[in-house]
Write a protein that holds these residues in place. Structure first.
Motif, PDB file in Angstrom:
ATOM      1  N   UNK A   1     -18.527  48.743 -18.113  1.00  0.00           N
ATOM      2  CA  UNK A   1     -17.396  48.366 -18.966  1.00  0.00           C
ATOM      3  C   UNK A   1     -16.687  49.643 -19.430  1.00  0.00           C
ATOM      4  N   UNK A   2     -15.465  49.479 -19.922  1.00  0.00           N
ATOM      5  CA  UNK A   2     -14.732  50.653 -20.436  1.00  0.00           C
ATOM      6  C   UNK A   2     -15.088  50.875 -21.899  1.00  0.00           C
ATOM      7  N   UNK A   3     -15.703  52.029 -22.186  1.00  0.00           N
ATOM      8  CA  UNK A   3     -16.146  52.353 -23.550  1.00  0.00           C
ATOM      9  C   UNK A   3     -15.010  52.327 -24.572  1.00  0.00           C
ATOM     10  N   UNK A   4     -13.798  52.703 -24.104  1.00  0.00           N
ATOM     11  CA  UNK A   4     -12.713  52.882 -25.078  1.00  0.00           C
ATOM     12  C   UNK A   4     -11.941  51.589 -25.374  1.00  0.00           C
ATOM     13  N   UNK A   5     -12.334  50.474 -24.728  1.00  0.00           N
ATOM     14  CA  UNK A   5     -11.685  49.195 -25.037  1.00  0.00           C
ATOM     15  C   UNK A   5     -12.520  48.416 -26.046  1.00  0.00           C
ATOM     16  N   UNK A   6     -11.859  47.546 -26.795  1.00  0.00           N
ATOM     17  CA  UNK A   6     -12.608  46.618 -27.643  1.00  0.00           C
ATOM     18  C   UNK A   6     -13.062  45.435 -26.772  1.00  0.00           C
TER      19      UNK A   6
ATOM     20  N   UNK B   1     -17.811  38.308 -18.394  1.00  0.00           N
ATOM     21  CA  UNK B   1     -16.742  38.727 -17.465  1.00  0.00           C
ATOM     22  C   UNK B   1     -17.026  38.258 -16.031  1.00  0.00           C
ATOM     23  N   UNK B   2     -18.305  38.074 -15.709  1.00  0.00           N
ATOM     24  CA  UNK B   2     -18.643  37.568 -14.357  1.00  0.00           C
ATOM     25  C   UNK B   2     -18.367  36.076 -14.224  1.00  0.00           C
ATOM     26  N   UNK B   3     -18.389  35.369 -15.358  1.00  0.00           N
ATOM     27  CA  UNK B   3     -18.278  33.903 -15.317  1.00  0.00           C
ATOM     28  C   UNK B   3     -16.889  33.380 -15.661  1.00  0.00           C
ATOM     29  N   UNK B   4     -16.053  34.232 -16.259  1.00  0.00           N
ATOM     30  CA  UNK B   4     -14.820  33.699 -16.863  1.00  0.00           C
ATOM     31  C   UNK B   4     -13.833  33.095 -15.863  1.00  0.00           C
TER      32      UNK B   4
ATOM     33  N   UNK C   1      -9.134  40.541 -22.251  1.00  0.00           N
ATOM     34  CA  UNK C   1      -7.705  40.441 -21.869  1.00  0.00           C
ATOM     35  C   UNK C   1      -7.452  41.185 -20.559  1.00  0.00           C
ATOM     36  N   UNK C   2      -8.070  42.371 -20.449  1.00  0.00           N
ATOM     37  CA  UNK C   2      -7.877  43.212 -19.260  1.00  0.00           C
ATOM     38  C   UNK C   2      -8.371  42.488 -18.003  1.00  0.00           C
ATOM     39  N   UNK C   3      -9.595  41.949 -18.095  1.00  0.00           N
ATOM     40  CA  UNK C   3     -10.167  41.274 -16.905  1.00  0.00           C
ATOM     41  C   UNK C   3      -9.374  40.004 -16.595  1.00  0.00           C
TER      42      UNK C   3
END
Ligand SMILES: Nc1ncnc2c1ncn2[C@@H]1O[C@H](COP(=O)(O)OP(=O)(O)OP(=O)(O)O)[C@@H](O)[C@H]1O
Length: 246
Positions: free
Chosen positions: A86-91, A145-148, A97-99
């Motif tokens: 995952x990206x450390x700098x994202x909430x 994120x794998x299931x969304x 939202x990104x994925x």
């Protein structure tokens, strides 16, 4: 029922085959577990199916040969890596939202995503940075994120690692439902109790090869432990260690 099929999978690193001509299939409505010792090749098998390692062989979904790197493949496959990526700098919120945006998910997925976040207790973490979260919480986000995008095929590499008991039970039941809805799931695990409760078949791996594929309806937990130890010859190692002086 077709599902996922892997035919003649080989992975070579530095001139040595670390995966040697492996073939198996995971029909729709089935969960197959990859079991075997550390270094057997479970992660490499999953990574190559995901197109994250160069391989030879044919990957098919529902009988159709797939290019693992393609957008078509990514739309129907969900992947939980061995450690959360995952990206450390994202909430947490920004990660979701990104994925969603990369996968082109519309509002029709909102209720399902909300349900997943709630099921894994992530609502309260929405504004937190990924870098500030515990490894178990990051693993829960990796699962969400794998299931969304509601994939038809799930590739899970030790998905139960770091989870608390409630999340283990929730994920287990979620995967059971997912399977019952006709999806194909391939999962690497060392947890025999999970394998016993979840897996439709066990694919025993050692030294980059399939030793045996066993229908788990024939296996109790004790038998599964015995089978894995005997087939991989880890039983000799365990006996030698336990019979030595301490
Ligand atoms: N990038 C790489 N370069 C060299 N060797 C590799 C690489 N990736 C994996 N291997 C080797 O391939 C073999 C299989 O590794 P893999 O991680 O697939 O095992 P595993 O069954 O998932 O193990 P574990 O249970 O510890 O997770 C190991 O011998 C490993 O050292």
């Amino acid at each position: 029922m077709d599902g996922l099929s892997v035919d003649g999978l080989r992975v070579s690193i530095g001139g040595t085959y670390i995966i040697k001509d492996i073939s198996f299939n995971v029909k729709r409505g089935r969960i197959a577990c990859l079991l075997g010792p550390n270094g057997a090749g479970k992660t490499t098998i999953i990574k190559s199916i995901m197109g994250l390692m160069p391989f030879s062989g044919v990957i098919k979904i529902d009988g159709v040969p797939m290019d693992p790197g393609s957008n078509e493949f990514k739309k129907i496959v969900g992947y939980v890596p061995e450690s959360p990526l995952l990206f450390d700098s994202l909430t947490v919120e920004e990660t979701i939202q990104f994925i969603s945006s990369v996968r082109g998910l519309g509002s029709e997925h909102s209720d399902w995503i909300k349900w997943l976040l709630n099921a894994f207790g992530l609502d309260a973490q929405a504004r937190k940075l990924i870098s500030s979260l515990s490894i178990g919480t990051r693993q829960k986000i990796s699962i969400v994120t794998a299931l969304m995008h509601r994939p038809e095929v799930l590739l899970l590499d030790e998905p139960f690692n770091w989870l608390d008991i409630a999340s283990i039970v929730i994920l287990r039941e979620l995967l059971n439902k997912y399977k019952d809805n006709g999806r194909s799931i391939l999962m690497a695990t060392h947890m025999l109790d999970v394998a016993e409760r979840l897996c439709s078949e066990v694919i025993l791996i050692n030294n980059g090869a399939v030793l045996n594929i066993v229908d788990s309806s024939e296996l109790s937990k004790d038998k599964l432990e015995k089978l894995v130890l005997e087939e991989t010859e880890m039983d000799k190692y365990v006996k030698a260690v336990l019979s030595g002086n301490q």
